[in-house]
Enzyme design. Structure first.
Site, PDB file in Angstrom:
ATOM      1  N   GLU A   1      -6.055  -0.757  -6.943  1.00  0.00           N
ATOM      2  CA  GLU A   1      -5.019   0.209  -7.602  1.00  0.00           C
ATOM      3  C   GLU A   1      -3.936  -0.455  -8.238  1.00  0.00           C
ATOM      4  O   GLU A   1      -3.189  -1.325  -7.551  1.00  0.00           O
ATOM      5  CB  GLU A   1      -4.702   1.038  -6.420  1.00  0.00           C
ATOM      6  CG  GLU A   1      -3.805   2.169  -6.548  1.00  0.00           C
ATOM      7  CD  GLU A   1      -3.529   3.133  -5.502  1.00  0.00           C
ATOM      8  OE1 GLU A   1      -3.629   4.479  -5.597  1.00  0.00           O
ATOM      9  OE2 GLU A   1      -3.278   2.575  -4.122  1.00  0.00           O
TER      10      GLU A   1
ATOM     11  N   ASN B   1      -3.337   5.984  -0.376  1.00  0.00           N
ATOM     12  CA  ASN B   1      -2.679   6.238   0.821  1.00  0.00           C
ATOM     13  C   ASN B   1      -2.209   7.531   1.183  1.00  0.00           C
ATOM     14  O   ASN B   1      -1.750   8.100   2.165  1.00  0.00           O
ATOM     15  CB  ASN B   1      -1.656   5.214   1.435  1.00  0.00           C
ATOM     16  CG  ASN B   1      -2.379   4.098   1.968  1.00  0.00           C
ATOM     17  OD1 ASN B   1      -3.480   4.210   2.218  1.00  0.00           O
ATOM     18  ND2 ASN B   1      -1.972   2.816   2.018  1.00  0.00           N
TER      19      ASN B   1
ATOM     20  N   HIS C   1      -2.977  -3.166  -5.631  1.00  0.00           N
ATOM     21  CA  HIS C   1      -3.417  -3.025  -4.214  1.00  0.00           C
ATOM     22  C   HIS C   1      -4.732  -2.690  -4.051  1.00  0.00           C
ATOM     23  O   HIS C   1      -5.534  -1.900  -4.312  1.00  0.00           O
ATOM     24  CB  HIS C   1      -2.792  -1.227  -3.916  1.00  0.00           C
ATOM     25  CG  HIS C   1      -3.111  -0.721  -2.816  1.00  0.00           C
ATOM     26  ND1 HIS C   1      -3.201   0.468  -2.584  1.00  0.00           N
ATOM     27  CD2 HIS C   1      -3.453  -1.297  -1.534  1.00  0.00           C
ATOM     28  CE1 HIS C   1      -3.604   0.739  -1.098  1.00  0.00           C
ATOM     29  NE2 HIS C   1      -3.696  -0.493  -0.581  1.00  0.00           N
TER      30      HIS C   1
ATOM     31  N   SER D   1       0.892  -1.023   0.017  1.00  0.00           N
ATOM     32  CA  SER D   1      -0.075  -0.096  -0.047  1.00  0.00           C
ATOM     33  C   SER D   1       0.788   1.179   0.137  1.00  0.00           C
ATOM     34  O   SER D   1       0.178   2.315  -0.197  1.00  0.00           O
ATOM     35  CB  SER D   1      -1.015  -0.129   1.168  1.00  0.00           C
ATOM     36  OG  SER D   1      -0.120  -0.126   2.304  1.00  0.00           O
TER      37      SER D   1
END
Length: 286
Positions: A156, A194, A144, A123
């Site tokens: 992702e 993130n 991800h 991540s």
């Protein structure tokens, strides 16, 4: 590289929350799955997690008992990385530690055929750096998944410095075959999700710590004010406070003080209150 239509068996390295979820949705999509972790207890815990998740699908009427059993039958557990040698695609979902991931990818590079794509569920960590542990960096890509994997529809796709364009397309196609929607990010710290999510979570924690409002009102205000399904404190508990701290520390190191973890987040993790998975975080759970 192998085309998606040639993929029958998918390896998943890691049987924790993310690995078990990835194994479940991959089996639900009709692939055979080999789920590997370093200890048998971890593998069994992964199966327990999958069974609990499938039971919720059955309770909601989206799966019947036969379909539930077929998903479980489609997953083989192992502690031996060599058992992934016949896989057509591998997704790594181990702990968020660069040394661990590089060791895994170096071993996978030896164990699986040269034309097999290797994906990492990281991540925050660099795809390019992970890929450098292999002799096939062009066939390493970020995939991800969001937590909880069986429920969240987004994945992702992260492009490393040497990731081949065909491998990027393959990653999108595979995720879409799992009934997910994808977006793409360059290999920059935190990627899209993130990079934006962690400052939001930390600011919510700081607001609570500084007495701006109660945790309930912070979460309620963000849900009603921005139309998100969870407020920052509730979501941090759901993700795992240790995971939030690890991600924040990585981003802080890479991008500077705007990503500095909230003091209260560190204190909670030091106390062992990691959120929903331990029964205690910012909230208490049964």
């Amino acid at each position: 590289m192998r085309a998606l239509e040639d993929v029958e068996t998918v390896g998943v390295v890691g049987a924790g929350t993310m690995g078990a979820g990835i194994a479940q949705v991959t089996s639900m999509a009709g692939y055979d799955v080999v789920m590997r972790d370093i200890e048998r207890d971890y593998v069994e815990a992964g199966f327990d997690s999958i069974e609990d998740s499938l039971d919720r699908f059955v309770d909601k009427g989206t799966l019947d008992d036969d379909e539930r059993q077929a998903v479980l039958d489609g997953i083989t557990g192992t502690t031996d990385l060599a058992d992934l040698a016949d896989c057509d695609f591998v997704v790594e979902a181990a702990v968020e530690n660069m040394d661990v991931k590089q060791d895994i990818f170096a071993d996978l590079d030896e164990e699986v055929p040269d034309d097999v794509v290797l994906a990492t569920n990281t991540s925050t960590l660099s795809i390019t750096t992970i890929a450098s542990a292999t002799d096939r960096p062009e066939q390493v890509v970020g995939l991800h998944f969001m937590n909880p994997v069986p429920v969240m529809t987004g994945v992702e796709v992260v492009v490393g410095e040497k990731t081949d364009g065909g491998v990027v397309d393959f990653a999108h196609e595979f995720a879409e075959d799992l009934d997910k929607e994808t977006w793409e990010s360059d290999d920059k710290p935190g990627f899209v999700t993130n990079r934006i999510l962690m400052p939001w979570l930390n600011e919510g924690i700081r607001a609570f710590d500084e007495g701006v409002a109660s945790k309930e009102d912070i979460d309620k205000g963000m849900k009603l004010g921005t139309n998100v399904p969870m407020g920052p404190l509730e979501l941090a508990d759901h993700i795992g406070l240790d995971i939030c701290l690890d991600a924040s520390e990585t981003l802080h190191e890479e991008l500077g003080d705007r990503y500095k973890p909230a003091y209260l987040l560190k204190r909670k993790v030091d106390a062992g209150d990691l959120g929903k998975k331990t029964g205690e975080g910012f909230y208490s759970y049964e």
